[in-house]
Design an enzyme around this catalytic site. Structure first.
Site, short mmCIF file in Angstrom:
data_model
loop_
_atom_site.label_atom_id
_atom_site.label_comp_id
_atom_site.label_asym_id
_atom_site.label_seq_id
_atom_site.Cartn_x
_atom_site.Cartn_y
_atom_site.Cartn_z
N VAL A 125 0.83 -1.20 0.00
CA VAL A 125 0.00 0.00 0.00
C VAL A 125 0.86 1.25 0.00
CG1 VAL A 125 -1.81 1.25 1.25
CG2 VAL A 125 -1.81 -1.25 1.22
N GLU A 126 1.94 1.21 0.76
CA GLU A 126 2.80 2.39 0.89
C GLU A 126 3.59 2.69 -0.38
OE1 GLU A 126 3.32 4.70 3.04
OE2 GLU A 126 2.05 4.05 4.67
#
Length: 474
Positions: A125-126
């Site tokens: 996600v990051e």
């Protein structure tokens, strides 16, 4: 049945740098925001089967998942599952290719800190498992640390090195930070939200919700990006545990694995490209193992040495031929250093730091000339947007060692009497003070008439303004 045609030439892989697609106001849609588009050449001129699935099927699968972090399923999470499983399958394929490089590293540190193994999916996600990802806000690395947070967790940044991009150090720092956040909220969803928005924003959302202690109950009071962040994590966690059900089949040759490495200690500056040539490695092979070396070079004067990661098969060669390699690459290294010193905006190489306090009448051009640096350097060193500075502001300035003493002397003279002229590169210079007129200046600096001052400075009138530089001699 759905069929998805994979791109024939170019696929757009969307690497998240702060957040991947942000959940829109509608429950059934997602919208991309703050993304880095990377074009990846692929050859898939075929139709790929995308299995159908119902809301109830996904809900049942999630209820049967054995995870360390409870996964909430709702229409918001379903929207992100649809995005990663249908709309942008190429992005999902990309992170599947990379996960064998980084997941063993994540699992090692999560186990060391006694934390849930599922947190390894957060880096997808990051950063999309991209160790050099940089967001528009300045967050960097696999775990997207902002500079200030990185400093708290001892991720050093210099002109040559950014440890936020060091997979080992950044992963351990992320484990420590996430553990600290979980200790604050005693809830993993709120801890994840605070990793994205900061604990202060999550506490504010909790207060506004009437002191609820559940992510979905404070959801509407969180920043918009953070409202997307936890559902993305839930969607990715589900999908990584159900790749077979969504027809994500990768050929073995498509998967990437971590290179077996050893560290070799280097004490002198050397270009990584030159080192790769000397060791008969492909271009970028060493730099990919050391993404924290943001100038593609090993700096000198980093403690006693720098521990460089190299493929294990060349480590004995580098150790045995280290001095010979230094000698054969010396000219190339010196040229690279000279380039850094002369041309790179914000270079601090071979410079010493001085601190300057902004005075009345100062502006960036004046301060830059006084210190023999560029305005662009001042902006870079002090993160200044535009030209605005304020009286009393402290500026970090990096000057050549040979100039430091003379600049300090000039500043001392200017500070003792702001109406005195200072010498800069052989010329006598005066900076106009509030209330000054040409007549006042000519009287203070005897021997010069108003017309002479105007001629020396190409003035067509008697108008001057505070901070303006006037040459009083050549």
């Amino acid at each position: 049945m759905n069929c998805w045609k994979a791109p024939a030439i170019l696929a757009t892989a969307l690497l998240s740098v702060c957040s991947l697609p942000a959940f829109a106001q509608e429950e059934e849609d997602v919208q991309l925001s703050d993304t880095l588009q990377v074009y990846i050449e692929v050859e898939r001129p075929f139709y790929e089967h995308v299995p159908d699935y119902t809301y109830e099927e996904v809900a049942d699968r999630i209820s049967c998942m054995d995870t360390d972090i409870d996964i909430t399923f709702n229409p918001r999470v379903k929207a992100f599952i649809d995005y990663f499983a249908i709309r942008d399958r190429e992005y999902t394929r990309m992170v599947i290719k990379r996960m064998n490089i980084y997941f063993p590293l994540f699992e090692k540190y999560l186990k060391k800190h006694n934390m849930p193994d599922d947190l390894k999916y957060l880096s997808i996600v990051e950063s999309g498992l991209n160790p050099t990802a940089i967001s528009h806000a300045g967050a960097a690395g696999l775990w997207q640390f902002m500079p200030a947070t990185g400093r708290i967790f001892r991720l050093d940044r210099t002109w040559f090195i950014d440890e936020r991009m060091d997979p080992e150090k950044a992963t351990e720092a992320a484990c420590k930070y996430l553990k600290q956040l979980h200790g604050m909220f005693d809830d993993w969803e709120l801890a994840l939200a605070s990793y994205n928005a900061g604990p202060g924003n999550v506490r504010k959302a909790i207060r506004r919700s009437g002191y609820k202690d559940d992510f979905w109950e404070v959801y509407n009071h969180l920043p918009r990006e953070t409202r997307s962040y936890v559902p993305q994590f839930a969607a990715i966690t589900y999908l990584m545990n159900h790749l077979e059900e969504h027809n994500f089949h990768m050929e073995e040759h498509e998967l990437q694995y971590a290179t077996e490495v050893e560290t070799v200690h280097l004490a002198e500056f050397i270009s990584l490209e030159a080192l790769e040539e000397e060791l008969n490695l492909c271009k970028g092979e060493i730099s990919s193992l050391n993404p924290e070396l943001i100038r593609n070079a090993v700096p000198e004067n980093v403690g006693d040495h720098y521990a460089l990661k190299v493929p294990s098969q060349v480590a004995p060669v580098l150790t045995a031929r280290r001095d010979a390699i230094y000698d054969s690459t010396r000219e190339q290294n010196q040229q690279m250093l000279a380039y850094f010193t002369r041309n790179e905006v914000g270079s601090t190489f071979n410079r010493e730091k001085v601190t300057y306090r902004v005075q009345r009448g100062d502006y960036l051009g004046k301060i830059a000339e006084l210190h023999n640096v560029r305005v662009s350097d001042l902006r870079h060193w002090n993160r200044i947007q535009g030209n605005t500075i304020r009286i009393g502001q402290q500026l970090s300035i990096y000057v050549l060692p040979t100039q430091k003493a003379s600049i300090n002397n000039q500043l001392a003279q200017a500070g003792s009497s702001s109406s005195k002229a200072v010498s800069i590169q052989g010329a006598k210079v005066y900076y106009v003070q509030p209330g000054d007129t040409l007549w006042d200046i000519s009287k203070k600096h005897g021997g010069l008439s108003i017309n002479q001052i105007k001629q020396l400075n190409n003035l067509t009138s008697n108008d001057i303004k505070p901070g303006q530089k006037l040459v009083l001699s050549k």
